[in-house]
Design a protein around this motif. Structure first.
Motif, PDB file in Angstrom:
ATOM      1  N   LEU A 400      -4.744 -22.194  -2.257  1.00 32.08           N
ATOM      2  CA  LEU A 400      -3.960 -22.796  -1.154  1.00 32.08           C
ATOM      3  C   LEU A 400      -3.103 -23.404  -0.980  1.00 32.08           C
ATOM      4  CD1 LEU A 400      -7.950 -22.741   0.812  1.00 32.08           C
ATOM      5  CD2 LEU A 400      -5.930 -20.828   0.264  1.00 32.08           C
ATOM      6  N   ALA A 401      -3.211 -24.961  -1.816  1.00 38.35           N
ATOM      7  CA  ALA A 401      -2.022 -25.493  -1.124  1.00 38.35           C
ATOM      8  C   ALA A 401      -0.621 -24.895  -2.101  1.00 38.35           C
ATOM      9  CB  ALA A 401      -2.185 -26.692  -1.713  1.00 38.35           C
ATOM     10  N   MET A 402      -0.812 -24.517  -3.053  1.00 38.13           N
ATOM     11  CA  MET A 402       0.253 -23.606  -3.670  1.00 38.13           C
ATOM     12  C   MET A 402       0.559 -22.600  -2.317  1.00 38.13           C
ATOM     13  SD  MET A 402       1.271 -25.539  -5.894  1.00 38.13           S
ATOM     14  CE  MET A 402       2.734 -24.497  -6.616  1.00 38.13           C
ATOM     15  N   ILE A 403       0.662 -21.592  -2.239  1.00 37.07           N
ATOM     16  CA  ILE A 403       0.764 -20.676  -1.074  1.00 37.07           C
ATOM     17  C   ILE A 403       1.581 -21.547  -0.024  1.00 37.07           C
ATOM     18  CG2 ILE A 403       0.250 -19.424   1.106  1.00 37.07           C
ATOM     19  CD1 ILE A 403      -2.364 -18.545  -1.010  1.00 37.07           C
ATOM     20  N   VAL A 404       1.274 -22.247   0.825  1.00 35.95           N
ATOM     21  CA  VAL A 404       2.160 -23.553   1.413  1.00 35.95           C
ATOM     22  C   VAL A 404       3.416 -23.770   0.520  1.00 35.95           C
ATOM     23  CG1 VAL A 404       2.708 -25.255   3.380  1.00 35.95           C
ATOM     24  CG2 VAL A 404       0.262 -24.006   2.560  1.00 35.95           C
ATOM     25  N   VAL A 405       3.164 -24.600  -0.943  1.00 26.25           N
ATOM     26  CA  VAL A 405       4.933 -24.682  -1.700  1.00 26.25           C
ATOM     27  C   VAL A 405       5.006 -23.587  -1.649  1.00 26.25           C
ATOM     28  CG1 VAL A 405       5.333 -25.785  -3.565  1.00 26.25           C
ATOM     29  CG2 VAL A 405       3.227 -26.557  -1.882  1.00 26.25           C
ATOM     30  N   SER A 406       4.903 -22.356  -1.903  1.00 25.05           N
ATOM     31  CA  SER A 406       5.746 -21.716  -2.407  1.00 25.05           C
ATOM     32  C   SER A 406       6.205 -20.863  -1.213  1.00 25.05           C
ATOM     33  CB  SER A 406       4.705 -20.072  -2.924  1.00 25.05           C
ATOM     34  OG  SER A 406       4.112 -19.696  -1.920  1.00 25.05           O
ATOM     35  N   CYS A 407       6.048 -21.385  -0.433  1.00 22.72           N
ATOM     36  CA  CYS A 407       6.474 -20.444   0.874  1.00 22.72           C
ATOM     37  C   CYS A 407       8.386 -21.715   1.349  1.00 22.72           C
ATOM     38  CB  CYS A 407       5.863 -20.894   2.269  1.00 22.72           C
ATOM     39  SG  CYS A 407       4.843 -19.316   2.432  1.00 22.72           S
ATOM     40  N   ILE A 408       8.354 -22.289   0.484  1.00 20.23           N
ATOM     41  CA  ILE A 408       9.438 -23.182   0.388  1.00 20.23           C
ATOM     42  C   ILE A 408      10.234 -23.592  -0.808  1.00 20.23           C
ATOM     43  CG2 ILE A 408      10.283 -25.651   1.471  1.00 20.23           C
ATOM     44  CD1 ILE A 408       7.299 -25.953   2.008  1.00 20.23           C
ATOM     45  N   ILE A 409       9.752 -23.156  -1.536  1.00 17.66           N
ATOM     46  CA  ILE A 409      10.879 -23.282  -2.857  1.00 17.66           C
ATOM     47  C   ILE A 409      11.466 -21.770  -2.585  1.00 17.66           C
ATOM     48  CG2 ILE A 409       8.746 -24.841  -4.396  1.00 17.66           C
ATOM     49  CD1 ILE A 409       8.231 -22.248  -5.806  1.00 17.66           C
ATOM     50  N   THR A 410      12.252 -21.534  -3.671  1.00 22.50           N
ATOM     51  CA  THR A 410      13.728 -20.363  -3.139  1.00 22.50           C
ATOM     52  C   THR A 410      13.019 -19.432  -4.606  1.00 22.50           C
ATOM     53  OG1 THR A 410      14.705 -21.746  -5.701  1.00 22.50           O
ATOM     54  CG2 THR A 410      15.353 -22.162  -4.153  1.00 22.50           C
ATOM     55  N   LEU A 411      12.953 -18.266  -4.576  1.00 25.84           N
ATOM     56  CA  LEU A 411      13.395 -17.580  -4.724  1.00 25.84           C
ATOM     57  C   LEU A 411      13.195 -17.293  -6.760  1.00 25.84           C
ATOM     58  CD1 LEU A 411      11.159 -14.747  -4.994  1.00 25.84           C
ATOM     59  CD2 LEU A 411      13.201 -13.277  -4.520  1.00 25.84           C
ATOM     60  N   ASP A 412      14.603 -17.350  -6.461  1.00 24.57           N
ATOM     61  CA  ASP A 412      14.690 -17.806  -8.388  1.00 24.57           C
ATOM     62  C   ASP A 412      13.834 -17.861  -9.074  1.00 24.57           C
ATOM     63  OD1 ASP A 412      16.877 -17.979  -6.465  1.00 24.57           O
ATOM     64  OD2 ASP A 412      18.596 -17.966  -7.889  1.00 24.57           O
ATOM     65  N   THR A 413      13.462 -19.598  -8.732  1.00 27.97           N
ATOM     66  CA  THR A 413      12.572 -20.157  -9.701  1.00 27.97           C
ATOM     67  C   THR A 413      10.965 -19.730  -9.343  1.00 27.97           C
ATOM     68  OG1 THR A 413      13.277 -22.392  -8.579  1.00 27.97           O
ATOM     69  CG2 THR A 413      11.404 -22.380  -8.722  1.00 27.97           C
ATOM     70  N   VAL A 414      10.672 -19.591  -8.342  1.00 32.36           N
ATOM     71  CA  VAL A 414       9.523 -18.326  -8.115  1.00 32.36           C
ATOM     72  C   VAL A 414       9.440 -17.525  -8.679  1.00 32.36           C
ATOM     73  CG1 VAL A 414       7.440 -16.799  -6.816  1.00 32.36           C
ATOM     74  CG2 VAL A 414       8.609 -18.518  -5.770  1.00 32.36           C
ATOM     75  N   VAL A 415      10.566 -16.501  -9.025  1.00 29.85           N
ATOM     76  CA  VAL A 415      10.672 -15.537  -9.879  1.00 29.85           C
ATOM     77  C   VAL A 415      10.126 -16.446 -11.865  1.00 29.85           C
ATOM     78  CG1 VAL A 415      11.887 -13.312 -11.362  1.00 29.85           C
ATOM     79  CG2 VAL A 415      11.520 -14.071  -8.804  1.00 29.85           C
ATOM     80  N   ALA A 416      10.508 -16.868 -11.744  1.00 31.57           N
ATOM     81  CA  ALA A 416      10.531 -17.551 -13.422  1.00 31.57           C
ATOM     82  C   ALA A 416       9.428 -18.213 -13.561  1.00 31.57           C
ATOM     83  CB  ALA A 416      12.028 -18.630 -13.611  1.00 31.57           C
ATOM     84  N   VAL A 417       9.020 -18.524 -13.336  1.00 32.93           N
ATOM     85  CA  VAL A 417       7.163 -19.375 -13.086  1.00 32.93           C
ATOM     86  C   VAL A 417       6.619 -18.168 -13.066  1.00 32.93           C
ATOM     87  CG1 VAL A 417       5.531 -20.543 -11.949  1.00 32.93           C
ATOM     88  CG2 VAL A 417       8.205 -20.968 -11.890  1.00 32.93           C
ATOM     89  N   MET A 418       6.947 -17.199 -12.642  1.00 32.82           N
ATOM     90  CA  MET A 418       5.578 -16.554 -12.530  1.00 32.82           C
ATOM     91  C   MET A 418       5.376 -15.047 -13.904  1.00 32.82           C
ATOM     92  SD  MET A 418       3.596 -15.851  -9.617  1.00 32.82           S
ATOM     93  CE  MET A 418       2.798 -14.424 -10.194  1.00 32.82           C
ATOM     94  N   ASP A 419       7.176 -14.782 -14.258  1.00 40.29           N
ATOM     95  CA  ASP A 419       7.265 -13.824 -15.306  1.00 40.29           C
ATOM     96  C   ASP A 419       7.368 -14.389 -16.919  1.00 40.29           C
ATOM     97  OD1 ASP A 419       8.568 -12.267 -13.472  1.00 40.29           O
ATOM     98  OD2 ASP A 419      10.322 -12.252 -14.434  1.00 40.29           O
ATOM     99  N   LEU A 420       7.493 -15.980 -16.322  1.00 39.35           N
ATOM    100  CA  LEU A 420       6.857 -16.623 -17.810  1.00 39.35           C
ATOM    101  C   LEU A 420       5.842 -16.600 -17.488  1.00 39.35           C
ATOM    102  CD1 LEU A 420       8.337 -18.336 -19.551  1.00 39.35           C
ATOM    103  CD2 LEU A 420       8.210 -19.768 -18.712  1.00 39.35           C
ATOM    104  N   ALA A 421       4.935 -17.144 -16.831  1.00 32.18           N
ATOM    105  CA  ALA A 421       3.406 -17.308 -16.836  1.00 32.18           C
ATOM    106  C   ALA A 421       2.981 -16.127 -17.478  1.00 32.18           C
ATOM    107  CB  ALA A 421       2.830 -17.975 -15.789  1.00 32.18           C
ATOM    108  N   PHE A 422       2.900 -14.979 -17.251  1.00 34.36           N
ATOM    109  CA  PHE A 422       2.595 -13.538 -16.970  1.00 34.36           C
ATOM    110  C   PHE A 422       3.108 -13.469 -18.858  1.00 34.36           C
ATOM    111  CE2 PHE A 422       0.775 -13.010 -13.266  1.00 34.36           C
ATOM    112  CZ  PHE A 422       0.583 -12.096 -12.825  1.00 34.36           C
ATOM    113  N   ALA A 423       3.672 -13.052 -19.370  1.00 35.16           N
ATOM    114  CA  ALA A 423       4.623 -13.002 -20.112  1.00 35.16           C
ATOM    115  C   ALA A 423       3.910 -14.157 -21.973  1.00 35.16           C
ATOM    116  CB  ALA A 423       5.881 -13.781 -20.289  1.00 35.16           C
ATOM    117  N   LEU A 424       3.344 -14.976 -21.061  1.00 42.88           N
ATOM    118  CA  LEU A 424       2.257 -16.373 -22.364  1.00 42.88           C
ATOM    119  C   LEU A 424       0.777 -15.868 -22.098  1.00 42.88           C
ATOM    120  CD1 LEU A 424       3.746 -19.370 -22.123  1.00 42.88           C
ATOM    121  CD2 LEU A 424       4.205 -17.809 -23.578  1.00 42.88           C
ATOM    122  N   MET A 425       0.410 -14.824 -20.812  1.00 47.86           N
ATOM    123  CA  MET A 425      -0.479 -14.666 -20.343  1.00 47.86           C
ATOM    124  C   MET A 425      -1.003 -13.628 -21.868  1.00 47.86           C
ATOM    125  SD  MET A 425      -1.498 -14.497 -16.899  1.00 47.86           S
ATOM    126  CE  MET A 425      -2.436 -13.491 -16.516  1.00 47.86           C
TER     127      MET A 425
END
Length: 454
Positions: A400-425
């Motif tokens: 829940l806390a990260m939902i608030v944080v993700s509303c603030i950070i840039t989309l470039d970083t968001v996409v990179a984090v998600m893609d990398l985590a999913f790739a490693l999964m």
């Protein structure tokens, strides 16, 4: 500090671009192609039986029905990736990227067939003795307990990848783009974004804290409704711009096999499409095993058939519904940076003047929230595996806390984090699928023979 964060973001993006380039393409699409052929092209031969399996009564240990598992899995995959993700794919790879999303959907159906089957074949128990499913149990129960480090590896990155940062970020963008700026003339500040994040957290918390039962019950109602609403909206766009439809599909096919930029250009388009499809349908990532592992279905192959319907709906139907208006509006090449939702909103606004972006925003709300509900379950289950079920609630607070944080950070970083985590999964997940594929094929052969005998 700002320079450090920018440097960190650039470094993360560079690593993600490498991992999600040729390595991920070969691992997921190559693996999916192998499973598609190895299964005897199950997605093409047994779709009708898969639909029939949705009506079969459940017998076995679990929390939800096969239909609820499918709807809950789709509620996580049919989300912002189907709107913002498709727009990003077109902006980065052109119209041809959509064709490779279709290819990924077909192979993804085969991959999810194996995921769903193994999720029932190899269930395990948590530290409280409750029956659970997921890639971590497939690895340890199906192959060897010695693979527990690999199971933990999956859980660690699932806890990161399932934080719904893209959904919350893009939901915030939609509010600011469509309502806040034009109507209230408020300045786009981090304080405003944080406030929006807090407002998003409230309904997510209400559903999430109710557990898988509440999530699945809501998913069975919301998924059919939201897909139908989106279909009606896009159908109106198609009917009012019917003369443009042939050109849309022509651009997709031509772009998919465009060798004007050489083989590198062709491969780049294919990789972009596959990378975005990975985020959309999650085939080979492992999330499907977590959800279908909670099914009461006692017949593994039948659950696998149900699971394979997911990519056909999210990467096949819903992504195509998004691509058509964007390609009709042709506004994707005039946008700088990664602004997926901005492109989609602009397309609908130009095709349905005055109200198009508002109508899409309603769909965006439903898509985004449905994903947040299901993703919380994935992360909680992985936390329970690593630290014990009694400690899983701490992940819920972090989520829940990260939902608030993700509303603030840039989309470039968001996409990179998600893609990398999913790739490693996908590394431990695809390893387990390929390693245990012969056992699935034996079970499938016996099951399909029994169905013919009835």
């Amino acid at each position: 500090m700002k320079e450090f964060l920018l440097s960190l973001s650039d470094g993360l993006t560079a690593v993600t671009d490498f991992v999600c380039g040729y390595p991920l393409f070969i691992w997921l699409i190559g693996g999916g192609l192998f499973l598609f052929l190895y299964s005897g092209c199950v997605p093409l031969r047994h779709t009708r039986l898969a639909l029939k399996s949705l009506r079969t009564k459940q017998q076995g240990a679990g929390d939800i029905s096969s239909f609820q598992a499918l709807m809950s899995a789709i509620s996580s995959t049919v989300g912002m990736g189907n709107i913002a993700g498709v727009a990003i794919a077109i902006a980065m790879g052109g119209p041809g990227a959509i064709f490779w999303m279709w290819v990924s959907a077909l192979f993804g159906m085969a991959t999810k067939f194996f995921e769903g089957t193994l999720a029932i074949m190899y269930k395990g128990k948590d530290n409280l003795g409750n029956v659970q499913g997921g890639p971590m149990y497939v690895l340890t129960e199906g192959i060897s307990p010695k693979l527990r480090p690999m199971a933990r590896f999956f859980c660690i990155f699932a806890m990161i990848g399932c934080l719904c940062v893209m959904q919350a970020n893009q939901l915030t963008e939609s509010l600011i783009t469509v309502i806040t700026d034009p109507l209230l003339h408020l300045e786009n500040t981090w304080q405003l974004r944080a406030l929006i994040g807090i407002l998003i957290v409230i309904p997510v918390a209400v559903v999430m804290l109710g557990g898988i039962t509440r999530i699945s019950q809501l998913a069975t109602k919301i998924v059919p409704a939201m897909v139908s609403m989106y279909f009606i909206l896009v159908f109106y766009v198609i009917i009012t711009n019917l003369h443009m439809l042939p050109q849309v599909f022509a651009e997709i096919i031509q772009g998919a096999f465009n060798f004007e930029a050489g083989f590198g250009g062709f491969a780049g388009v294919a990789i972009v499409g596959a990378r975005r499809a990975m985020y959309v349908n999650e085939a080979g990532v492992g999330t499907a095993s977590l959800m279908h592992g909670a099914s009461k279905n006692a017949e593994p192959v039948r659950e696998g058939l149900v699971a394979m319907l997911g990519p056909a709906i999210d990467s096949g139907l819903v992504c195509t519904l998004t691509a058509i208006p964007i390609l009709m509006a042709h506004n994707y090449d005039a946008v700088e940076g990664i602004k997926g939702l901005y492109i989609a909103l602009g397309a609908f606004q130009s095709l349905i003047p005055h109200i198009g972006s508002y109508l899409l925003m309603v769909i965006v709300f439903i898509f985004a929230f449905s994903t947040m509900f299901s993703y919380s379950y994935y992360g909680t289950k992985c936390t329970g595996y690593l630290f014990g079920v009694q400690n899983a609630r701490y992940y819920e607070y972090f989520y829940l806390a990260m939902i608030v944080v993700s509303c603030i950070i840039t989309l470039d970083t968001v996409v990179a984090v998600m893609d990398l985590a999913f790739a490693l999964m996908s590394i431990p997940t695809m390893f387990a699928l390929l390693r245990l594929a012969p056992r699935v094929r034996r079970q499938a052969k016996a099951y399909f023979a029994s169905q013919k005998a009835e």
